[in-house]
Design a protein around this motif. Structure first.
Motif, PDB file in Angstrom:
ATOM      1  N   SER A  42       1.630  -1.111   8.006  1.00 41.47           N
ATOM      2  CA  SER A  42       1.531  -0.056   6.692  1.00 41.47           C
ATOM      3  C   SER A  42       0.928   1.258   7.214  1.00 41.47           C
ATOM      4  CB  SER A  42       0.800  -0.643   5.680  1.00 41.47           C
ATOM      5  OG  SER A  42       0.473   0.309   4.762  1.00 41.47           O
ATOM      6  N   TRP A  44       0.781   3.979  -3.026  1.00 41.71           N
ATOM      7  CA  TRP A  44       0.556   5.175  -2.807  1.00 41.71           C
ATOM      8  C   TRP A  44       1.491   6.156  -3.254  1.00 41.71           C
ATOM      9  CZ3 TRP A  44      -3.207   8.430  -0.857  1.00 41.71           C
ATOM     10  CH2 TRP A  44      -2.940   9.535  -0.487  1.00 41.71           C
ATOM     11  N   ILE A  75      -6.125  -2.106   0.485  1.00 40.59           N
ATOM     12  CA  ILE A  75      -6.365  -1.800   1.799  1.00 40.59           C
ATOM     13  C   ILE A  75      -7.327  -2.645   2.353  1.00 40.59           C
ATOM     14  CG2 ILE A  75      -6.879  -0.056   3.474  1.00 40.59           C
ATOM     15  CD1 ILE A  75      -5.834   2.050   1.707  1.00 40.59           C
ATOM     16  N   LEU A 126      -6.108   0.764  -4.934  1.00 39.48           N
ATOM     17  CA  LEU A 126      -5.604   0.756  -3.609  1.00 39.48           C
ATOM     18  C   LEU A 126      -6.563   0.625  -2.722  1.00 39.48           C
ATOM     19  CD1 LEU A 126      -3.386   1.553  -2.077  1.00 39.48           C
ATOM     20  CD2 LEU A 126      -3.923   3.957  -2.169  1.00 39.48           C
ATOM     21  N   GLU A 131       0.835  -1.234   0.002  1.00 41.23           N
ATOM     22  CA  GLU A 131       0.105  -0.024  -0.022  1.00 41.23           C
ATOM     23  C   GLU A 131       0.752   1.105   0.024  1.00 41.23           C
ATOM     24  OE1 GLU A 131      -2.332  -3.122   1.665  1.00 41.23           O
ATOM     25  OE2 GLU A 131      -0.036  -2.581   2.078  1.00 41.23           O
ATOM     26  N   THR A 190       0.218   3.573   5.191  1.00 41.22           N
ATOM     27  CA  THR A 190      -1.036   4.058   4.258  1.00 41.22           C
ATOM     28  C   THR A 190      -2.343   3.279   4.778  1.00 41.22           C
ATOM     29  OG1 THR A 190       0.345   4.366   2.380  1.00 41.22           O
ATOM     30  CG2 THR A 190      -1.903   3.873   1.944  1.00 41.22           C
ATOM     31  N   VAL A 191      -2.300   2.029   5.012  1.00 42.24           N
ATOM     32  CA  VAL A 191      -3.332   1.154   5.673  1.00 42.24           C
ATOM     33  C   VAL A 191      -3.845   1.812   6.864  1.00 42.24           C
ATOM     34  CG1 VAL A 191      -3.966  -0.920   6.593  1.00 42.24           C
ATOM     35  CG2 VAL A 191      -2.668  -0.894   4.796  1.00 42.24           C
TER      36      VAL A 191
END
Length: 306
Positions: free
Chosen positions: A295, A262, A279, A275, A258, A297-298
């Motif tokens: 992560s 991104w 996720i 994405l 992820e 981003t998660v």
């Protein structure tokens, strides 16, 4: 905001290693059906290469002891499903199930070769040669993993010429592609640039290279961007940042897929990955494992509890 960089590739192929490299170090047993569902969800998120499992002896990697049971459950998916094979016996098991992409696992350092394979570097290469030869004769694509390309927990910094030597040997024996691994995450952008420059000077085509960075010191994305600037278009990563290395205690998680997506999305680089679905998959898998995804981003784009 998407701000393309003309100096970077237009598209990157993500080599997803979560189901294999990500789960091989888990303490709790992950049920086969959960692994199969993980692979299916990753494919549904748009990942075109998902490393499914490993045909290593169960004694060494007990978490992947169900390879024969797992592979048939995912074999029909419309994605590439490479599997790790440590020797000819592992290759036999993979071929019997119809696998058409395999990977061998070499080392750029003597200490890790002994810890991981109980062999010297040259002995390990000699062991892999008949595996690669037989796989190619069977029409199978072969990837060569090369661990400890930037540092080793026993020996420290690994000399660039030593890494180039093993890369050349793997290509010469017939590997279709190589994955340069920073197994303990000590690499930095300058070191990545030096290695890729040396490989180019040694006649190793950049089209045959992938990179596999761990984020131990927070350098994985910076190192990946450096590799992209050198023309690399294959990047290994693990959904949710799962994984380490069972033979190197200082190895922390892989680069999270992820986080990679991104960054690439912001650079206007196509990956084909959804994405949001990715996720959701990592949040689901974190629930199966009973802990939140590491992560960033998660965490930023989901309601996952930390």
């Amino acid at each position: 905001m998407v701000v393309p960089d003309a100096a970077l590739p237009a598209r990157v192929r993500i080599h997803e290693v979560g189901p294999r490299d990500g789960l091989q170090n888990e303490k709790a047993t992950v049920p086969t059906e959960v692994k199969a569902e993980f692979v299916r969800r990753l494919a549904d998120a748009g990942l075109t290469t998902v490393e499914a499992t490993s045909f290593v002896h169960p004694k060494w990697v007990p978490q992947l002891a169900d390879a024969e049971e797992l592979y048939p459950r995912v074999a029909g998916l419309p994605v590439a499903l490479p599997v790790l094979v440590p020797n000819e016996r592992g290759l036999d098991r993979a071929l019997a199930l119809g696998a058409d992409r395999v990977a061998v696992f070499a080392s750029a350092s003597e200490s890790f070769a002994r810890a991981n394979l109980n062999r010297t570097m040259d002995e390990a290469l000699a062991m892999f040669e008949p595996v690669v030869t037989r796989a190619k004769a069977a029409g199978v694509h072969v990837r060569g993993y090369l661990s400890m390309c930037f540092g080793d927990p026993w020996e420290g910094e690994v000399p660039v010429p030593q890494v180039v030597h093993v890369c050349r040997a793997l290509l010469d024996m017939g590997c279709d592609e190589l994955s340069l691994g920073d197994t303990i995450g000590v690499g930095t952008p300058g070191h990545v640039s030096a290695l890729l420059t040396a490989l180019a000077e040694a006649g190793v085509p950049v089209s045959a290279l992938g990179v596999h960075f761990h984020d131990t010191y927070g350098q994985a994305l910076a190192n990946t961007l450096t590799a992209l600037r050198h023309g690399v278009t294959t990047v290994d990563s693990s959904a949710g940042g799962l994984g380490g290395c069972p033979y190197a205690e200082s190895a922390t998680g892989n680069l999270a897929t992820e986080d990679l997506v991104w960054m690439l999305r912001g650079l206007g680089i196509d990956t084909g990955v959804d994405l949001g679905r990715l996720i959701a998959t990592s949040v689901w898998m974190a629930g199966q494992l009973g802990r939140p995804s590491p992560s960033r981003t998660v965490r930023a784009l989901s309601h996952q509890e930390s």
